[in-house]
Every structure is written in structure tokens, then in C-alpha cells.
Design an enzyme around this catalytic site. Structure first.
Site, PDB file in Angstrom:
ATOM      1  N   SER A 189      -9.738   1.375   3.078  1.00 19.78           N
ATOM      2  CA  SER A 189      -8.935   2.171   2.197  1.00 19.78           C
ATOM      3  C   SER A 189      -7.896   1.372   1.402  1.00 19.78           C
ATOM      4  O   SER A 189      -7.401   1.865   0.387  1.00 19.78           O
ATOM      5  CB  SER A 189      -8.195   3.235   3.013  1.00 19.78           C
ATOM      6  N   LYS A 208       0.855  -1.192   0.000  1.00 20.78           N
ATOM      7  CA  LYS A 208       0.000   0.000   0.000  1.00 20.78           C
ATOM      8  C   LYS A 208       0.890   1.240   0.000  1.00 20.78           C
ATOM      9  O   LYS A 208       1.919   1.262   0.696  1.00 20.78           O
ATOM     10  CB  LYS A 208      -0.877  -0.042   1.257  1.00 20.78           C
ATOM     11  N   SER A 268      -9.819  -1.130   7.164  1.00 17.16           N
ATOM     12  CA  SER A 268      -9.243  -0.940   5.832  1.00 17.16           C
ATOM     13  C   SER A 268      -8.491  -2.118   5.237  1.00 17.16           C
ATOM     14  O   SER A 268      -8.101  -2.058   4.065  1.00 17.16           O
ATOM     15  CB  SER A 268      -8.308   0.259   5.833  1.00 17.16           C
TER      16      SER A 268
HETATM   17  N1  GLN Z   1     -13.148   3.450   6.488  1.00 13.06           N
HETATM   18  C1  GLN Z   1     -12.617   3.856   7.757  1.00 13.06           C
HETATM   19  C2  GLN Z   1     -12.259   5.311   7.695  1.00 13.06           C
HETATM   20  O1  GLN Z   1     -12.451   5.909   6.689  1.00 13.06           O
HETATM   21  C3  GLN Z   1     -11.427   3.011   8.102  1.00 13.06           C
HETATM   22  C4  GLN Z   1     -10.220   3.424   7.376  1.00 13.06           C
HETATM   23  C5  GLN Z   1      -9.012   2.595   7.730  1.00 13.06           C
HETATM   24  O2  GLN Z   1      -9.111   1.548   8.342  1.00 13.06           O
HETATM   25  N2  GLN Z   1      -7.849   3.124   7.379  1.00 13.06           N
HETATM   26  O3  GLN Z   1     -11.807   5.875   8.654  1.00 13.06           O
END
Ligand code: GLN
Length: 490
Positions: free
Chosen positions: A155, A80, A179
Site C-alpha cells: 500500500s 505516508k 506494504s
Molecule cells: N497488501 C496487503 C494487504 O492488502 C498488505 C498491506 C500492508 O502491508 N499494509 O493487506
């Protein structure tokens, strides 16, 4: 598809050792696969062709000389784009970091290299890891290999989509509120968020430091276990990394779930859950029961507060972590110095220009929650409720070994569908967030498909540092169902 792309990590290692093919040939097959799929999937933000070929040649040299005892020797992986990799662009999918080249390797990236991995490139994500759909990337969304009109989750959408598309063998992502697990569910792959502190976050661009954790994506449980083992362990450069021994996560994957106690939290079958997701999860519970597990209904009574608590704490931490992007220390400075009026004006103009809408929304939410007069009402209160959520799990784990639920309440949705409605986007993580708040390990694995052919994910959460237990349970389910063998129609 080239037959080399079907092999798992152990098969690749055996074949490399037996000189059936070389790491260079394998890497080239993956680079071709990237060329073939990327115009449709867009999982990668950068492809490191030359570096990958040199790493593959180095792996081949080691194999030739018999110096081959490395867990990922010659394995094509990708990471990532919020993990620093020396002399390589690390953008966090933000315009603000468009030109940032990391001066050092994140510990997790260094460990991949030490393990002999061939790093193919950096993967797309929501900007600064804020999102559940990969649509918040400043460089355009990733598409779900199962249906290109749908989101891959987020994400870590690029990390999930690349593994599903077989454009890398395994990948790393990060999980602050879901994410890793939610995109794994959307893309029909395995994704694991280890215990908070299991993997060093040195060199991970921070979103919410009390929640962030790095973890593996793979097409099967064994590959996930191998990658987890390769990157785990204490690191003096991350004071939150745990000084816990790293077991061999691939040991005992055959152990099964006989008399394992699996808890089903009644609060996790929420209103608005897609009926096909619920059916798939109920069928999964039956599979575990057939395999000898004991199923117990449990209660995690403070579950309903997890989402609001997260949306105070994570933005609060983000507003602090993102203060360093000011166009001076980090971030692209807005041009036009003479028109800003002040140093602050220059910071503000650079931040206005560099950050996307969702990132700005989080900074505003977090700054508000931390501001004087509101701090106790929001931040302190949220911390207290976080403790209650931790205690729910602690109490439950006195009687059970694993908590089972759906990973996400719905399968992948269409690109664009939730973009104008942040709350509905935030709801994607309602079942994954509690595990981050409590710092526990959680895994998502495929447990079936909707009638429209979209993958459904099953989540297993364990006690602190009980990664082995959830991998064992997940491996038993995988052997019994084989959902992981299905391939997307790419
Ligand atoms: N979707 C969640 C957020 O937007 C989790 C994101 C993540 O785990 N980095 O905060």
C-alpha cells in the site's frame, strides 16, 4: 534533472556543512521536482511547501551556528499519509478522513523533525493501507515512475514512487503484509520493514496492530540505514515498542557477507512466479556466493498457510481498529441526520459513504471471522497456525543468518489489471506476509530488471532485531551489482 537530486544523505550533509548549497536551495529543488513529476506520478496527497521552506531555513540557521549534529539535518523527506503530523491533513487516502487534521505528531514524525528533516509532504497509499497497488486510494492511483501505465505497488505506493522519482530523498511507509517491501520491489528502490516493535507506532493509523510496522524507503542501503536509525527506539506511548538499544545501522555496512549463512526456502519458488523474477533471484544468489556467503537450501514448511492466515487475522484486527470511524468520533458524518432513523442508522450511513470497497470487504471478512460460532474455527485456528509459521523461522534461524527470496512473485502489473480480482491482488504479498506474521525484519532491494524494463526486488529476512545483518548483506549485494544506480525514464 537538477544535479542536487542525485545526492544521497551523506553527500547532502557534507555539502551543506561545506556551504556548497543551502537546505533552502535543496528543498526548493525538490519542490520543483515535485511540480515536474507529480502530474504524471501522483505520489503526493499533500505538499507542505511553506512548512518545508521554514524547516529548511531552520536547518540553515543551525548549520550557520555550527549546531549541526543531526542525522537528517536539511534532508527533504516525505511520509505516508497514515502518519499523524500535527495540524496537517492525515487522510489515510480515505474519503472518510478527507478533512482530518492530526492534533499531534506521530512519534516517527516527531523523530524526523528532531533529526532535522524537512518534511515535503504526505504520500499516497491504498485506503487504510489495504492493497498492493495503490489503486485503492480514494484520491486516485499513483503511477510507477518506471512505466506510468503500471502500479507502483502498495500500500505504500506513494512512498516508493516518490523515492524512485527523486521527488524526495527518503520516505517512510508502513508494512502490515508487505506494504513497504512490495512497492519497493515494484519501483526499484530499497524498502525495509524492521522488527515488530523497532519503531514506535504511536500516531500511525492502525490497520492490523499485531502486524503493522513503520519503515524506511531509500535509493540505497546507507540512506535506509540512516533513516531507520533516526526513527527507531523505545517509546513509552507505544506499549509494543521494544526497549532494545538502537545501534548505529550505518556501522559495518562494509563488512561483507563472507561466511554469512544464507537460507533459500524451497517453498518460496512458487507456482506462477514470473520466470524473469526467478532468474534474477537465482543470479542474486550466485552474487552472494561469489562474495563468500554460504548458501543453504532450507524449508519453511508452513509457508502455504501464511496467506490464508493473514487474510483472517489482518481483517479481524482491521474490523476492530476501524470501528472508531463512525462519523462521530472520527470520520465525515453523512449528511441527512433526520432520515437515518436511529443512531446506528447514522453510523451505518456514514460508514457506507466513507469507506471504499476494499476496506468494506476487509471489515466484512474480519467481522465474519470474529463472529460468535466462527471465532474458534477461524480466528483461534489462524492464531495457532501463525505460531507454527513463527516456529518455522525459529528453527531455520538456528542454522542460518538470513533468508533470501524474491520480494514479489511478479513485477509491477498494469493499472486496472487485478482490480476486479481480489485474490490475485492478495497473491502479490505471498512472499512478504510470513515475515510480518513472525514479526521479523525484512528488506527489499533492487536485483535487476525484466526485459520490459521493470524493476525486480530481492528480499532478505533476518532474526529479530538483526536489522544490521540484513543491511550488511544488502549493502554487499549493492556494491557488487549497482542495480540501485539505474534511474527511471521520467
Ligand atoms: N497488501 C496487503 C494487504 O492488502 C498488505 C498491506 C500492508 O502491508 N499494509 O493487506
Amino acid at each position: 534533472m537538477n544535479e542536487l537530486l542525485y545526492l544521497n544523505v551523506m553527500e547532502i550533509r557534507e555539502n551543506l556543512r561545506a556551504k556548497e548549497f543551502t537546505a533552502e536551495e535543496l528543498t526548493k529543488a525538490y519542490l520543483e521536482r515535485i511540480d515536474e513529476t507529480e502530474t504524471r506520478v501522483h505520489a503526493y496527497l499533500s505538499v507542505l511547501r511553506d512548512e518545508a521552506i521554514s524547516a529548511a531555513r531552520a536547518a540553515d540557521d543551525r548549520i550557520r551556528t555550527g549546531d549541526q549534529d543531526f542525522p537528517l539535518l536539511g534532508i527533504p523527506v516525505a511520509v505516508k499519509d497514515l502518519l499523524c503530523m500535527k495540524d496537517t491533513k492525515t487522510t489515510c487516502a480515505s474519503r472518510f478522513l478527507e478533512n482530518f487534521e492530526a492534533p499531534y505528531d506521530a512519534t516517527a514524525v516527531g523523530r524526523l523533525k528532531d533529526a532535522g528533516a524537512v518534511i515535503l509532504g504526505k504520500l499516497n497509499m491504498d485506503e487504510f493501507a489495504m492493497g498492493s497497488s495503490c489503486e485503492q486510494s480514494a484520491f486516485g492511483p499513483t503511477h510507477n515512475p518506471w512505466n506510468l501505465k503500471t502500479i507502483p505497488g502498495g500500500s505504500s505506493g506513494g512512498s516508493a514512487a516518490a523515492v524512485a522519482a527523486r521527488s524526495c530523498v527518503v520516505s517512510l511507509g508502513s508494512d502490515t503484509g508487505g506494504s513497504i517491501r512490495q512497492p519497493a520491489a515494484c519501483c526499484g528502490v530499497v524498502g525495509m520493514k524492521p522488527t515488530y516493535g523497532r519503531i514506535s507506532r504511536y500516531g500511525l493509523i492502525a490497520f492490523a496492530s499485531s502486524l503493522d510496522q513503520i519503515g524506511p524507503f531509500a535509493n540505497n542501503i546507507q540512506d535506509a540505514a540512516i533513516l531507520l536509525g533516526a526513527v527507531s527506539g523505545h517509546d513509552p506511548r507505544d506499549s509494543t515498542s521494544a526497549d532494545e538499544p538502537v545501534p548505529d545501522y550505518t556501522d559495518d555496512l562494509e563488512a561483507g557477507v563472507d561466511s554469512m549463512k544464507i537460507g533459500i526456502p524451497k517453498e518460496y519458488f512458487i507456482e506462477g512466479m514470473d520466470p524473469e523474477v526467478e532468474t534474477a533471484v537465482r543470479e542474486a544468489i550466485a552474487v552472494f556466493e561469489e562474495q563468500g556467503a554460504e548458501i543453504h537450501e532450507i524449508s519453511l514448511p508452513h509457508t502455504e498457510y501464511a496467506l490464508p492466515v493473514y487474510y483472517i487475522l489482518a481483517p479481524a484486527e482491521a474490523s476492530s481498529n476501524l470501528a472508531r470511524y463512525d462519523g462521530v468520533r472520527f470520520g465525515v458524518r453523512k449528511k441527512g441526520d433526520s432520515t437515518f432513523g436511529s443512531l446506528f442508522g447514522m453510523y451505518a450511513a456514514s460508514r457506507e459513504n466513507g469507506f471504499g470497497d476494499e476496506v468494506k470487504r476487509r471489515i466484512m471478512l474480519g467481522t465474519y471471522a470474529l463472529s460468535s460460532g466462527y471465532y474458534d474455527a477461524f480466528y483461534t485456528k489462524a492464531q495457532k497456525v501463525r505460531t507454527l509459521i513463527c516456529q518455522d523461522f525459529k528453527a531455520a534461524f538456528e542454522n542460518i543468518d538470513v533468508v533470501l527470496s524474491a520480494t514479489a512473485p511478479t513485477p509491477a502489473f498494469e493499472i486496472g489489471e487485478r482490480l476486479d480480482d481480489p485474490i490475485s491482488m492478495y497473491l502479490s504479498d505471498i512472499l512478504t506476509i510470513p515475515c510480518n506474521l513472525a514479526g521479523l525484519p525484512g528488506i527489499s532491494q533492487p536485483c535487476g530488471f525484466t526485459s520490459g524494463g521493470l524493476p525486480i526486488g530481492l528480499q532478505l529476512v533476518g532474526k529479530p532485531f538483526a536489522e544490521k545483518t540484513i543491511l550488511q548483506a544488502a549493502a554487499a549485494f549493492e556494491r557488487a551489482t549497482k542495480h540501485h544506480e539505474a534511474l527511471p525514464p521520467l
